[in-house]
Design an enzyme around this catalytic site. Structure first.
Site, PDB file in Angstrom:
ATOM      1  N   SER A   2      -0.729   1.992 -19.815  1.00 25.81           N
ATOM      2  CA  SER A   2       0.277   2.691 -19.015  1.00 25.81           C
ATOM      3  C   SER A   2      -0.061   4.145 -18.766  1.00 25.81           C
ATOM      4  O   SER A   2       0.710   4.853 -18.123  1.00 25.81           O
ATOM      5  CB  SER A   2       1.649   2.602 -19.696  1.00 25.81           C
ATOM      6  OG  SER A   2       2.074   1.261 -19.783  1.00 25.81           O
TER       7      SER A   2
ATOM      8  N   SER B  76       2.047   9.274 -16.951  1.00 24.56           N
ATOM      9  CA  SER B  76       1.892   7.852 -17.229  1.00 24.56           C
ATOM     10  C   SER B  76       2.001   7.063 -15.929  1.00 24.56           C
ATOM     11  O   SER B  76       2.246   7.629 -14.850  1.00 24.56           O
ATOM     12  CB  SER B  76       2.953   7.392 -18.228  1.00 24.56           C
ATOM     13  OG  SER B  76       4.259   7.594 -17.711  1.00 24.56           O
ATOM     14  N   TYR B  77       1.853   5.751 -16.036  1.00 25.13           N
ATOM     15  CA  TYR B  77       1.829   4.896 -14.848  1.00 25.13           C
ATOM     16  C   TYR B  77       3.109   5.092 -14.029  1.00 25.13           C
ATOM     17  O   TYR B  77       4.220   4.976 -14.561  1.00 25.13           O
ATOM     18  CB  TYR B  77       1.697   3.435 -15.277  1.00 25.13           C
ATOM     19  CG  TYR B  77       1.389   2.493 -14.146  1.00 25.13           C
ATOM     20  CD1 TYR B  77       0.223   2.615 -13.407  1.00 25.13           C
ATOM     21  CD2 TYR B  77       2.282   1.475 -13.798  1.00 25.13           C
ATOM     22  CE1 TYR B  77      -0.065   1.759 -12.363  1.00 25.13           C
ATOM     23  CE2 TYR B  77       2.002   0.605 -12.762  1.00 25.13           C
ATOM     24  CZ  TYR B  77       0.826   0.754 -12.045  1.00 25.13           C
ATOM     25  OH  TYR B  77       0.554  -0.102 -11.011  1.00 25.13           O
ATOM     26  N   PRO B  78       2.988   5.407 -12.732  1.00 26.90           N
ATOM     27  CA  PRO B  78       4.169   5.819 -11.963  1.00 26.90           C
ATOM     28  C   PRO B  78       4.980   4.697 -11.329  1.00 26.90           C
ATOM     29  O   PRO B  78       5.921   4.969 -10.600  1.00 26.90           O
ATOM     30  CB  PRO B  78       3.555   6.712 -10.873  1.00 26.90           C
ATOM     31  CG  PRO B  78       2.207   6.121 -10.632  1.00 26.90           C
ATOM     32  CD  PRO B  78       1.737   5.596 -11.964  1.00 26.90           C
TER      33      PRO B  78
END
Length: 841
Positions: free
Chosen positions: A150, A331-333
């Site tokens: 992530s 982090s992963y959007p």
């Protein structure tokens, strides 16, 4: 030693992963795919010595499309698209991704997939597997792994490498289903609408009248708000405004009735109040209140706040967030989750942010005094919420990237701080038996508002500290007239909320759908990021409602999304869902097609018919009457006699071309000059451009691409050599450029200036050994040729005079340095590929 190939979704991501896993020791080499590098290092994998290769794709490897015979708009009935065969094709043939993956996968032992951890990423996993698995040394599925991560941090990447899992086929199939449904449904409606309405109306300001199962309900929300605004009837009402004073403090009272719609009654109350000069406070209420801190940040909330608070559109926001993620800043959007995982290390992340140039002191206080437990949100089971992953300064990020990163940092800090606490005081008074109140607030603890200061608590009036029974002097009492006002147009933030509520799109696709209705000129974005529908957008939605409201309402798409979720969860069959939805929309399309006159009546009111617009321009090859040039987008030609429209290239200028005619269909040629600053003008035949006369040549055929063996404007008569820049086109003589003669590529922007002010330039049948066709340049007056020669023939690559005067080599090198894509094949182009005069190439 085993060989492990690891594939990321983007080149920059592959570099970051390789750098982390190799601890910076990887070696780099170029891949045969233009944008992709390969990073190599040694290590261990499953207890064995291993050689690792890390590289990437560039998003989806394949796209879904119909077979070629279904891509002719004129020959295919749109209803046939619901049953037409579809296939996956190379999404980026110029990049050689498929060939590259086969080459890198040859003889490997293990495949590890580092694609983005969402359904689209899962779908790309299986695109890569389909290419690489057949060439692996051991093609067992047990040797194919999926990394789940992530964030691009050392900790997350190493954890993902230690906990590899199996790719999820069901999630990939749900994306396949969405792609197929959107292709069939969207193309059928779009082709029919575009041909039907552009063939009748001349001032439609859109090159494509498209329909989309998500796009159209998104537009529907905007038009619904527009309709409420237009149908709104304002109504007058009256309020009584009272001001009072205690010592030197003056403040306003709020009438408990708020407003009255009868002026006579309101006047009666006002006259009674005016007769009173003093009043007392009957009741004092003091309440401790709080403004709650935000829950953890997910994609939709980020999009909303970026639009409303930062004035950044959703589509641009996602692009910025994706870049910040790849760079390791956040982090992963793409996530729907709004609660932190149980094992989330808040202290570790706060430690990383303690050196923040603006918020460092606040973070250090949280580390010293203790942070507050975040509020519990919703766990969607996908990715953790969006958080910063490392500290960044203004010198590292700039513009919108910094503003978005700064918001994400502040939101995270706000979520682990205390609520804002304040004391609200309310005084109640009575004047002539009418109740009034006034309120004020004092912040006792700002909490999270100290970092999210744009959400400052409204403290109301600054009230003096008074007790029950305090006497107030009435300084003003008046009747004020107002009227009800309509709602405003939807903001992007409000539209995103509606789309989420009704299940239109996903957290990743919502920005795409909003961007589409803007690009297709269905809505316009005002200065306050409000979405105002255009006339075309309004007519389309009203037309759908007249025929079949399901086409414009969000309910059908929400039902389809539920079916897709069942596929992803392994609870529904891929084919059964696709066939079920296709059958529904096929029936709706047939009914729409039969009833389109109901929508057409709306178009008649709002737009001008082709027969009544445009100006006579050039002759039709069928009836020899003048066709009209329609300048509104999309620009096109219309023959009233034949009732036919002919396409033209867009974003440029159209002129007549010496009243010359096409030998194939007798249409008058026109000259197109693109608005690109290259001054490149190309002749074309409107009929050939609309529908190519050659079965194996796509539409949009220009004269410099035409295969006619004798036409003086065709490629066959004017081709000189192969383009050494794009490797796809041919360099042809640009006859309209006279007297500033030059030759240009018929595919890319490459051009070569020839000798200026020549009286004539011609291309000969004769071909040089290199092979390049011989050209002749003639002068009437002063000539640059030796000994005053007026004419000279030769090869641009080999003839000494032309090499010296035209300097083809230098021009190529200069334009390559200027950013043209492609590479040289060596002097003279692709050796061994002759011109083939008179033959189709």
């Amino acid at each position: 030693m085993v060989v492990v190939l690891m594939i990321a979704e983007k080149p920059s991501l592959a570099q970051s992963i390789a750098k982390i896993l190799s601890r910076g020791t990887m070696k780099t080499r170029k891949g045969i795919a233009k944008p992709c590098q390969v990073y190599e290092y040694s290590g261990t994998f499953h207890g064995q010595q291993a050689r690792f290769s890390v590289t990437s794709v560039c998003g989806h490897v394949y796209s879904l499309d119909f077979l070629p015979q279904y891509n002719n708009w004129d020959a295919v009935d749109p209803v046939d698209l619901y049953d037409a065969e579809v296939k996956k094709k190379d999404a980026n043939p110029d990049q050689n991704i498929v060939k590259f993956l086969k080459h890198e996968g040859q003889g490997i032992d293990y495949l590890v997939l580092w694609l983005d951890c969402d359904r689209e990423g899962e779908n790309i996993c299986f695109e890569v597997i389909d290419i690489v698995k057949p060439v692996m040394r051991n093609s067992s599925s047990q040797n194919i792994f999926r990394a789940k991560f992530s964030a691009i941090t050392d900790k997350d990447i190493f954890r993902a490498m230690e906990t590899l899992i199996t790719p999820n086929k069901n999630e990939a199939l749900s994306v396949d289903a969405r792609q197929e449904l959107d292709l069939r449904i969207g193309c059928a409606f779009t082709r029919f609408q575009t041909k039907y309405f552009q063939g009748k109306y001349g001032d439609l300001d859109s090159s494509l009248i498209s329909y989309g199962p998500c796009q159209t309900p998104t537009l529907g929300f905007c038009v619904e708000r527009h309709d409420k605004i237009n149908s709104f009837e304002p109504e007058k009402y009256w309020k009584i405004d009272v001001k009072v004073r205690h010592n030197n403090s003056t403040f306003a009272l709020q009438w408990n009735r708020v407003r009255i719609f009868d002026k006579n009654v309101a006047s009666m109350f006002c006259e009674d109040i005016k007769a009173v000069t003093r009043t007392k406070i009957l009741k004092v209420t003091t309440t401790q209140k709080s403004k709650q801190k935000p829950i953890a940040l997910n994609t939709v909330e980020m999009l909303r706040k970026a639009s409303s608070g930062l004035n950044i559109g959703p589509h641009h926001t996602m692009a910025l967030a994706e870049r910040l993620y790849i760079q390791g800043y956040i982090s992963y959007p793409r996530t729907e989750t709004t609660t932190y995982p149980q094992n989330f290390d808040f202290r570790d992340l706060l430690g990383k942010l303690s050196s923040h140039e603006d918020l460092g002191d606040t973070v250090k206080s949280l580390l010293k005094d203790g942070y507050s437990k975040p509020k519990k949100g919703q766990d969607a089971g996908d990715h953790p919420p969006i958080t910063p992953m490392k500290v960044a300064g203004r010198n590292e990020l700039s513009g919108d990237s910094w503003r978005l990163y700064d918001y994400i940092v502040r939101h995270y800090l706000g979520s682990v701080m205390e609520d804002c606490r304040y004391t609200q005081t309310t005084y109640m008074v009575e004047i002539s038996k009418e109740s009034f109140t006034c309120s004020g607030a004092v912040v006792t603890s700002p909490g999270f508002l100290s970092v999210m200061n744009w959400l400052q608590q409204d403290e109301g009036q600054n009230l003096p500290n008074l007790d029950r029974g305090a006497v107030l002097e009435i300084t003003e009492a008046k009747l004020s007239e107002h009227q009800t006002s309509p709602p405003d147009y939807l903001t992007e933030s409000e539209l995103i909320t509606l789309m989420e509520k009704h299940g239109i799109g996903t957290d990743a696709s919502i920005p795409v759908h909003i961007n589409n209705i803007c690009e297709r000129n269905y809505v316009k974005i005002t200065g306050s990021r409000r979405l105002q529908p255009t006339q075309l957008g309004i007519v389309l939605i009203h037309g759908y409602h007249k025929i079949d409201s399901d086409l414009a309402l969000p309910t059908m798409r929400a039902d389809v999304e539920k079916q897709l979720n069942l596929i992803a969860a392994g609870k529904a069959d891929f084919k059964a869902v696709v066939n079920y939805v296709v059958d529904i929309f096929r029936n709706k399309f047939c009914y729409f097609k039969d009833s389109v006159s109901n929508m057409d009546h709306l178009f008649e009111v709002c737009f001008t018919k082709l027969a009544e617009t445009g100006k006579p321009f050039c002759r039709c090859g069928s009836c020899n009457r003048y066709m009209k040039l329609i300048v509104a987008k999309p620009s096109r030609l219309y023959c009233k006699t034949c009732d036919q429209t002919y396409s033209l290239p867009q974003n440029g200028t159209i002129k007549l071309y010496k009243e010359l005619k096409c030998p194939i269909d007798d249409f008058e040629l026109v000259l197109f000059s693109a608005n690109t600053g290259t001054a490149k003008a190309v002749p074309l035949c409107p009929a050939c451009y609309t529908k190519s006369p050659y079965p194996d040549v796509a539409k949009n055929l220009m004269c410099n691409q035409c295969l006619h063996p004798t036409c003086p404007h065709s490629m066959m008569q004017n081709r000189i050599l192969d383009c050494q820049i794009c490797d796809q086109g041919s360099i042809v003589l640009d006859a309209p450029s006279a007297p500033k003669w030059r030759m240009t590529c018929n595919k890319c922007k490459f051009f070569v200036p020839l000798l200026q002010n020549a009286s004539k330039v011609s291309v000969k049948e004769e071909t040089c050994h290199c092979p390049t066709n011989i050209i002749t340049i003639e002068f009437k007056d002063e000539s640059p040729f030796p000994n005053g020669k007026k004419s000279h023939s030769g090869c641009l690559n080999c003839d000494e005079i032309f090499v010296k005067l035209i300097k083809l080599e230098s021009v190529i090198e200069e334009q390559l340095r200027g950013g043209h894509r492609g590479h040289r094949q060596g002097r003279g182009g692709k050796r061994g590929r002759g011109r083939g005069r008179g033959k189709k190439r």
